[in-house]
Write a protein that holds these residues in place. Structure first.
Motif, PDB file in Angstrom:
ATOM      1  N   LEU A   9      35.400 -35.743 -10.699  1.00 12.40           N
ATOM      2  CA  LEU A   9      34.566 -34.396 -10.357  1.00 12.40           C
ATOM      3  C   LEU A   9      33.152 -34.360 -10.573  1.00 12.40           C
ATOM      4  O   LEU A   9      32.353 -33.803  -9.899  1.00 12.40           O
ATOM      5  CB  LEU A   9      35.496 -33.210 -10.674  1.00 12.40           C
ATOM      6  N   GLY A  10      32.948 -34.494 -11.817  1.00 12.58           N
ATOM      7  CA  GLY A  10      31.747 -34.273 -12.394  1.00 12.58           C
ATOM      8  C   GLY A  10      30.568 -35.219 -11.634  1.00 12.58           C
ATOM      9  O   GLY A  10      29.367 -34.868 -11.201  1.00 12.58           O
ATOM     10  N   ARG A  11      31.089 -36.246 -11.455  1.00 13.90           N
ATOM     11  CA  ARG A  11      30.027 -37.362 -10.818  1.00 13.90           C
ATOM     12  C   ARG A  11      29.958 -36.850  -9.307  1.00 13.90           C
ATOM     13  O   ARG A  11      28.796 -37.007  -8.887  1.00 13.90           O
ATOM     14  CB  ARG A  11      30.846 -38.994 -10.744  1.00 13.90           C
ATOM     15  N   ARG A  12      30.967 -36.432  -8.596  1.00 14.79           N
ATOM     16  CA  ARG A  12      30.865 -36.035  -7.288  1.00 14.79           C
ATOM     17  C   ARG A  12      30.116 -34.806  -7.318  1.00 14.79           C
ATOM     18  O   ARG A  12      29.227 -34.472  -6.295  1.00 14.79           O
ATOM     19  CB  ARG A  12      32.198 -35.700  -6.499  1.00 14.79           C
ATOM     20  N   LEU A  13      30.229 -33.843  -8.071  1.00 16.20           N
ATOM     21  CA  LEU A  13      29.635 -32.749  -8.129  1.00 16.20           C
ATOM     22  C   LEU A  13      27.883 -32.910  -8.477  1.00 16.20           C
ATOM     23  O   LEU A  13      27.067 -32.209  -7.886  1.00 16.20           O
ATOM     24  CB  LEU A  13      30.087 -31.590  -9.248  1.00 16.20           C
ATOM     25  N   ARG A  14      27.606 -33.713  -9.233  1.00 16.53           N
ATOM     26  CA  ARG A  14      26.239 -34.107  -9.605  1.00 16.53           C
ATOM     27  C   ARG A  14      25.654 -34.606  -8.437  1.00 16.53           C
ATOM     28  O   ARG A  14      24.521 -34.521  -8.143  1.00 16.53           O
ATOM     29  CB  ARG A  14      26.211 -35.159 -10.647  1.00 16.53           C
ATOM     30  N   PHE A  15      26.394 -35.333  -7.592  1.00 13.79           N
ATOM     31  CA  PHE A  15      25.861 -35.854  -6.195  1.00 13.79           C
ATOM     32  C   PHE A  15      25.634 -34.693  -5.257  1.00 13.79           C
ATOM     33  O   PHE A  15      24.655 -34.628  -4.308  1.00 13.79           O
ATOM     34  CB  PHE A  15      26.733 -37.213  -5.943  1.00 13.79           C
ATOM     35  N   HIS A  16      26.782 -33.959  -4.888  1.00 12.23           N
ATOM     36  CA  HIS A  16      26.972 -33.296  -3.840  1.00 12.23           C
ATOM     37  C   HIS A  16      26.168 -31.779  -3.982  1.00 12.23           C
ATOM     38  O   HIS A  16      25.838 -31.234  -3.114  1.00 12.23           O
ATOM     39  CB  HIS A  16      28.465 -32.976  -3.458  1.00 12.23           C
ATOM     40  N   LEU A  17      26.168 -31.141  -5.191  1.00 13.25           N
ATOM     41  CA  LEU A  17      26.021 -29.924  -5.163  1.00 13.25           C
ATOM     42  C   LEU A  17      24.321 -29.852  -5.113  1.00 13.25           C
ATOM     43  O   LEU A  17      23.974 -28.779  -4.417  1.00 13.25           O
ATOM     44  CB  LEU A  17      26.007 -29.457  -6.925  1.00 13.25           C
ATOM     45  N   PRO A  18      23.255 -30.583  -5.399  1.00 17.26           N
ATOM     46  CA  PRO A  18      22.095 -30.268  -5.041  1.00 17.26           C
ATOM     47  C   PRO A  18      21.863 -30.664  -3.469  1.00 17.26           C
ATOM     48  O   PRO A  18      21.067 -29.877  -3.026  1.00 17.26           O
ATOM     49  CB  PRO A  18      21.213 -31.647  -5.692  1.00 17.26           C
ATOM     50  N   ILE A  19      22.750 -31.131  -2.826  1.00 23.29           N
ATOM     51  CA  ILE A  19      22.441 -31.661  -1.342  1.00 23.29           C
ATOM     52  C   ILE A  19      23.126 -29.971  -0.796  1.00 23.29           C
ATOM     53  O   ILE A  19      22.322 -29.806   0.036  1.00 23.29           O
ATOM     54  CB  ILE A  19      23.160 -32.679  -0.942  1.00 23.29           C
ATOM     55  N   ALA A  20      24.137 -29.547  -1.210  1.00 19.51           N
ATOM     56  CA  ALA A  20      24.555 -28.259  -0.608  1.00 19.51           C
ATOM     57  C   ALA A  20      23.559 -27.221  -0.862  1.00 19.51           C
ATOM     58  O   ALA A  20      23.291 -26.543   0.070  1.00 19.51           O
ATOM     59  CB  ALA A  20      25.919 -27.903  -1.524  1.00 19.51           C
ATOM     60  N   PHE A  21      22.840 -27.271  -1.930  1.00 20.14           N
ATOM     61  CA  PHE A  21      21.804 -26.167  -2.290  1.00 20.14           C
ATOM     62  C   PHE A  21      20.801 -26.245  -1.497  1.00 20.14           C
ATOM     63  O   PHE A  21      20.258 -25.518  -0.697  1.00 20.14           O
ATOM     64  CB  PHE A  21      21.571 -26.155  -3.700  1.00 20.14           C
ATOM     65  N   ALA A  22      20.233 -27.510  -1.267  1.00 19.88           N
ATOM     66  CA  ALA A  22      19.206 -27.764  -0.166  1.00 19.88           C
ATOM     67  C   ALA A  22      19.583 -27.416   1.062  1.00 19.88           C
ATOM     68  O   ALA A  22      18.721 -26.875   1.874  1.00 19.88           O
ATOM     69  CB  ALA A  22      18.647 -29.235  -0.490  1.00 19.88           C
ATOM     70  N   LEU A  23      20.616 -27.958   1.646  1.00 18.53           N
ATOM     71  CA  LEU A  23      20.951 -27.655   2.986  1.00 18.53           C
ATOM     72  C   LEU A  23      21.287 -26.083   3.196  1.00 18.53           C
ATOM     73  O   LEU A  23      20.866 -25.608   4.173  1.00 18.53           O
ATOM     74  CB  LEU A  23      22.083 -28.356   3.337  1.00 18.53           C
ATOM     75  N   SER A  24      21.579 -25.458   2.128  1.00 18.29           N
ATOM     76  CA  SER A  24      21.528 -23.870   2.421  1.00 18.29           C
ATOM     77  C   SER A  24      20.396 -23.119   2.456  1.00 18.29           C
ATOM     78  O   SER A  24      20.253 -22.362   3.216  1.00 18.29           O
ATOM     79  CB  SER A  24      22.533 -23.271   1.172  1.00 18.29           C
ATOM     80  N   ILE A  25      19.513 -23.660   1.548  1.00 18.79           N
ATOM     81  CA  ILE A  25      18.240 -23.163   1.706  1.00 18.79           C
ATOM     82  C   ILE A  25      17.459 -23.481   3.134  1.00 18.79           C
ATOM     83  O   ILE A  25      16.893 -22.454   3.489  1.00 18.79           O
ATOM     84  CB  ILE A  25      17.309 -23.611   0.453  1.00 18.79           C
ATOM     85  N   VAL A  26      17.694 -24.689   3.407  1.00 16.40           N
ATOM     86  CA  VAL A  26      17.161 -24.898   4.693  1.00 16.40           C
ATOM     87  C   VAL A  26      17.387 -24.105   5.898  1.00 16.40           C
ATOM     88  O   VAL A  26      17.062 -23.501   6.812  1.00 16.40           O
ATOM     89  CB  VAL A  26      17.218 -26.492   5.017  1.00 16.40           C
ATOM     90  N   ALA A  27      18.910 -24.062   5.678  1.00 21.41           N
ATOM     91  CA  ALA A  27      19.636 -23.124   6.968  1.00 21.41           C
ATOM     92  C   ALA A  27      19.334 -21.774   6.901  1.00 21.41           C
ATOM     93  O   ALA A  27      18.983 -21.210   7.710  1.00 21.41           O
ATOM     94  CB  ALA A  27      21.140 -23.291   6.830  1.00 21.41           C
ATOM     95  N   GLY A  28      19.238 -21.075   5.683  1.00 17.85           N
ATOM     96  CA  GLY A  28      18.667 -19.633   5.512  1.00 17.85           C
ATOM     97  C   GLY A  28      17.176 -19.661   6.049  1.00 17.85           C
ATOM     98  O   GLY A  28      16.951 -18.611   6.663  1.00 17.85           O
ATOM     99  N   ALA A  29      16.340 -20.599   5.579  1.00 16.41           N
ATOM    100  CA  ALA A  29      14.973 -20.505   6.189  1.00 16.41           C
ATOM    101  C   ALA A  29      14.845 -20.686   7.635  1.00 16.41           C
ATOM    102  O   ALA A  29      14.251 -19.955   8.396  1.00 16.41           O
ATOM    103  CB  ALA A  29      14.170 -21.447   5.573  1.00 16.41           C
ATOM    104  N   ALA A  30      15.878 -21.312   8.213  1.00 13.77           N
ATOM    105  CA  ALA A  30      15.814 -21.605   9.764  1.00 13.77           C
ATOM    106  C   ALA A  30      16.171 -20.401  10.205  1.00 13.77           C
ATOM    107  O   ALA A  30      15.819 -20.077  11.406  1.00 13.77           O
ATOM    108  CB  ALA A  30      16.770 -22.721   9.931  1.00 13.77           C
ATOM    109  N   LEU A  31      17.227 -19.570   9.823  1.00 13.61           N
ATOM    110  CA  LEU A  31      17.864 -18.401  10.275  1.00 13.61           C
ATOM    111  C   LEU A  31      16.623 -17.347  10.158  1.00 13.61           C
ATOM    112  O   LEU A  31      16.669 -16.366  10.983  1.00 13.61           O
ATOM    113  CB  LEU A  31      19.178 -18.137   9.861  1.00 13.61           C
ATOM    114  N   LYS A  32      16.349 -17.268   9.168  1.00 11.78           N
ATOM    115  CA  LYS A  32      15.097 -16.220   8.699  1.00 11.78           C
ATOM    116  C   LYS A  32      13.710 -16.437   9.838  1.00 11.78           C
ATOM    117  O   LYS A  32      13.321 -15.361  10.395  1.00 11.78           O
ATOM    118  CB  LYS A  32      14.719 -16.123   7.351  1.00 11.78           C
ATOM    119  N   GLY A  33      13.517 -17.801   9.955  1.00 17.06           N
ATOM    120  CA  GLY A  33      12.465 -18.072  10.644  1.00 17.06           C
ATOM    121  C   GLY A  33      12.706 -17.803  12.392  1.00 17.06           C
ATOM    122  O   GLY A  33      11.898 -17.378  12.959  1.00 17.06           O
ATOM    123  N   ALA A  34      14.031 -17.723  12.540  1.00 18.06           N
ATOM    124  CA  ALA A  34      14.558 -17.613  13.911  1.00 18.06           C
ATOM    125  C   ALA A  34      14.512 -16.130  14.171  1.00 18.06           C
ATOM    126  O   ALA A  34      14.168 -15.318  13.698  1.00 18.06           O
ATOM    127  CB  ALA A  34      15.495 -18.116  14.315  1.00 18.06           C
TER     128      ALA A  34
END
Length: 81
Positions: free
Chosen positions: A12-37
């Protein structure tokens, strides 16, 4: 031929270390895309304007007196009684 045993300890720790930064980055990108739209401006701005227009002409005392005369309140008697 046998399959190697999967390593379960710390999985679980290894999977989270890999997937958590990706999830945060994608959520920030999606939020910025919606805010800009224009999605926020086409939905929220007309609603805010409608509320502003309503409350420019809203008279709370007049509404209270109308409800009092209609007998809606139990604690306030209509002025005719």
């Amino acid at each position: 031929m046998s399959l190697p045993k999967p390593v379960m300890r710390g999985l679980l720790g290894r999977r989270l270390r890999f997937h958590l930064p990706i999830a945060f980055a994608l959520s920030i990108v999606a939020g910025a895309a919606l805010k800009g739209a224009d999605i926020f401006y086409t939905v929220t701005e007309p609603r805010k304007q409608a509320y502003a227009d309503f409350y420019k002409q809203y008279d709370a005392v007049k509404e209270f007196n109308a409800m009092r005369e209609a007998g809606i309140f139990e604690s306030v008697r209509p002025s005719g009684e």
